[in-house]
Design a protein around this motif. Sequence first.
Motif, PDB file in Angstrom:
ATOM      1  N   LEU A  22      25.885  33.765  95.376  1.00  0.00           N
ATOM      2  CA  LEU A  22      26.231  32.871  94.226  1.00  0.00           C
ATOM      3  C   LEU A  22      27.239  31.681  94.997  1.00  0.00           C
ATOM      4  O   LEU A  22      28.129  31.959  95.722  1.00  0.00           O
ATOM      5  CB  LEU A  22      26.657  33.734  93.389  1.00  0.00           C
ATOM      6  N   SER A  23      27.039  30.538  94.412  1.00  0.00           N
ATOM      7  CA  SER A  23      28.120  29.418  94.725  1.00  0.00           C
ATOM      8  C   SER A  23      29.128  29.815  93.700  1.00  0.00           C
ATOM      9  O   SER A  23      29.025  30.683  92.651  1.00  0.00           O
ATOM     10  CB  SER A  23      27.301  28.158  94.121  1.00  0.00           C
ATOM     11  N   THR A  24      30.277  29.086  94.137  1.00  0.00           N
ATOM     12  CA  THR A  24      31.302  29.311  93.267  1.00  0.00           C
ATOM     13  C   THR A  24      31.127  28.874  91.782  1.00  0.00           C
ATOM     14  O   THR A  24      31.596  29.600  90.769  1.00  0.00           O
ATOM     15  CB  THR A  24      32.534  28.444  93.610  1.00  0.00           C
ATOM     16  N   ALA A  25      30.408  27.901  91.513  1.00  0.00           N
ATOM     17  CA  ALA A  25      30.160  27.342  90.189  1.00  0.00           C
ATOM     18  C   ALA A  25      29.340  28.465  89.394  1.00  0.00           C
ATOM     19  O   ALA A  25      29.393  28.763  88.161  1.00  0.00           O
ATOM     20  CB  ALA A  25      29.186  26.018  90.033  1.00  0.00           C
ATOM     21  N   GLU A  26      28.208  29.037  90.222  1.00  0.00           N
ATOM     22  CA  GLU A  26      27.514  30.026  89.229  1.00  0.00           C
ATOM     23  C   GLU A  26      28.234  31.380  89.389  1.00  0.00           C
ATOM     24  O   GLU A  26      28.059  32.121  88.258  1.00  0.00           O
ATOM     25  CB  GLU A  26      26.237  30.594  90.260  1.00  0.00           C
ATOM     26  N   LEU A  27      28.922  31.655  90.254  1.00  0.00           N
ATOM     27  CA  LEU A  27      29.979  32.857  89.968  1.00  0.00           C
ATOM     28  C   LEU A  27      30.932  32.770  88.879  1.00  0.00           C
ATOM     29  O   LEU A  27      31.213  33.452  88.092  1.00  0.00           O
ATOM     30  CB  LEU A  27      30.834  33.096  91.401  1.00  0.00           C
ATOM     31  N   ALA A  28      31.480  31.413  88.878  1.00  0.00           N
ATOM     32  CA  ALA A  28      32.483  30.963  87.682  1.00  0.00           C
ATOM     33  C   ALA A  28      31.627  31.215  86.170  1.00  0.00           C
ATOM     34  O   ALA A  28      32.427  31.774  85.422  1.00  0.00           O
ATOM     35  CB  ALA A  28      32.940  29.689  87.894  1.00  0.00           C
ATOM     36  N   ASP A  29      30.520  30.758  86.181  1.00  0.00           N
ATOM     37  CA  ASP A  29      29.691  30.724  85.076  1.00  0.00           C
ATOM     38  C   ASP A  29      29.357  32.116  84.674  1.00  0.00           C
ATOM     39  O   ASP A  29      29.642  32.471  83.310  1.00  0.00           O
ATOM     40  CB  ASP A  29      28.350  30.023  85.329  1.00  0.00           C
ATOM     41  N   ALA A  35      35.314  26.587  87.186  1.00  0.00           N
ATOM     42  CA  ALA A  35      34.882  26.695  88.589  1.00  0.00           C
ATOM     43  C   ALA A  35      36.398  26.651  89.246  1.00  0.00           C
ATOM     44  O   ALA A  35      36.453  27.400  90.395  1.00  0.00           O
ATOM     45  CB  ALA A  35      34.213  25.700  88.985  1.00  0.00           C
ATOM     46  N   MET A  36      37.384  26.140  88.845  1.00  0.00           N
ATOM     47  CA  MET A  36      38.572  25.860  89.648  1.00  0.00           C
ATOM     48  C   MET A  36      39.435  27.228  89.301  1.00  0.00           C
ATOM     49  O   MET A  36      40.105  27.701  90.364  1.00  0.00           O
ATOM     50  CB  MET A  36      39.543  24.777  88.893  1.00  0.00           C
ATOM     51  N   ARG A  37      39.367  27.739  88.432  1.00  0.00           N
ATOM     52  CA  ARG A  37      40.122  29.224  88.000  1.00  0.00           C
ATOM     53  C   ARG A  37      39.272  30.156  89.056  1.00  0.00           C
ATOM     54  O   ARG A  37      39.937  30.965  89.549  1.00  0.00           O
ATOM     55  CB  ARG A  37      40.091  29.623  86.638  1.00  0.00           C
ATOM     56  N   CYS A  38      38.237  30.025  89.167  1.00  0.00           N
ATOM     57  CA  CYS A  38      37.307  31.264  90.075  1.00  0.00           C
ATOM     58  C   CYS A  38      37.601  30.904  91.381  1.00  0.00           C
ATOM     59  O   CYS A  38      37.868  31.908  92.001  1.00  0.00           O
ATOM     60  CB  CYS A  38      35.783  30.855  89.751  1.00  0.00           C
ATOM     61  N   ALA A  39      37.680  29.566  91.732  1.00  0.00           N
ATOM     62  CA  ALA A  39      38.126  29.380  93.173  1.00  0.00           C
ATOM     63  C   ALA A  39      39.544  29.886  93.472  1.00  0.00           C
ATOM     64  O   ALA A  39      39.754  30.505  94.563  1.00  0.00           O
ATOM     65  CB  ALA A  39      37.880  27.700  93.524  1.00  0.00           C
ATOM     66  N   ARG A  40      40.627  29.611  92.589  1.00  0.00           N
ATOM     67  CA  ARG A  40      41.905  30.174  92.676  1.00  0.00           C
ATOM     68  C   ARG A  40      41.939  31.724  92.846  1.00  0.00           C
ATOM     69  O   ARG A  40      42.619  32.295  93.720  1.00  0.00           O
ATOM     70  CB  ARG A  40      42.769  29.679  91.524  1.00  0.00           C
ATOM     71  N   ARG A  41      40.902  32.322  92.084  1.00  0.00           N
ATOM     72  CA  ARG A  41      41.111  33.736  92.060  1.00  0.00           C
ATOM     73  C   ARG A  41      40.343  34.291  93.352  1.00  0.00           C
ATOM     74  O   ARG A  41      40.972  35.243  93.785  1.00  0.00           O
ATOM     75  CB  ARG A  41      40.184  34.200  90.874  1.00  0.00           C
ATOM     76  N   LEU A  42      39.472  33.521  93.623  1.00  0.00           N
ATOM     77  CA  LEU A  42      38.778  34.266  94.989  1.00  0.00           C
ATOM     78  C   LEU A  42      39.631  33.735  96.062  1.00  0.00           C
ATOM     79  O   LEU A  42      39.838  34.627  97.274  1.00  0.00           O
ATOM     80  CB  LEU A  42      37.544  33.349  95.399  1.00  0.00           C
ATOM     81  N   ALA A  43      40.510  32.750  96.190  1.00  0.00           N
ATOM     82  CA  ALA A  43      41.381  32.593  97.222  1.00  0.00           C
ATOM     83  C   ALA A  43      42.584  33.457  97.222  1.00  0.00           C
ATOM     84  O   ALA A  43      42.977  33.916  98.104  1.00  0.00           O
ATOM     85  CB  ALA A  43      41.887  30.941  96.983  1.00  0.00           C
TER      86      ALA A  43
END
Length: 154
Positions: A22-29, A35-43
């Motif tokens: 999944l892309s970050t956008a799909e994962l976030a959805d 998408a930004m919160r998802c990327a921060r959590r993944l990081a």
Amino acid sequence: MIFMQDDTDRRLLRLLQEAPDLSTAELADRAGLTAMRCARRLARLEEAGVLRGVRGVIDWKALGFAVAVSLRVTLDKTQPRAFDEFLARAREVAEVIEIQTFLGRVDVRLQIVARDLGHYRDLYREKILVLPHIADIESLMTLSVVKSDEALPL
């Protein structure tokens, strides 16, 4: 140190286990995040060493590797560098796809794939038996894989 995750982290990890592509956008959805919160959590999960990466799972048989063998190796531990020297050389064998070390009678387990029995025989004679410090070796040929799942119950 144990990383303390919350429900959102567990949801992200579950989703990644189910669909690592999944892309970050799909994962976030799917996780109900931006998408930004998802990327921060993944990081943050990566920085904590919880998420070590996303990888493809390869079906070795589909690539022509029809034989899988697990070798249980006991080393000659009278040599002070037996483990280090054996492991360094075993890592160089391309067909060795997994190496585990143990406490107990068996010291090391090598998981090996080969195209067929002839390939395994040659590999065993030319690359495995010449590894240093082997005191005993037992071959266990895989007949079937009943369960192969690295997903955690999150």
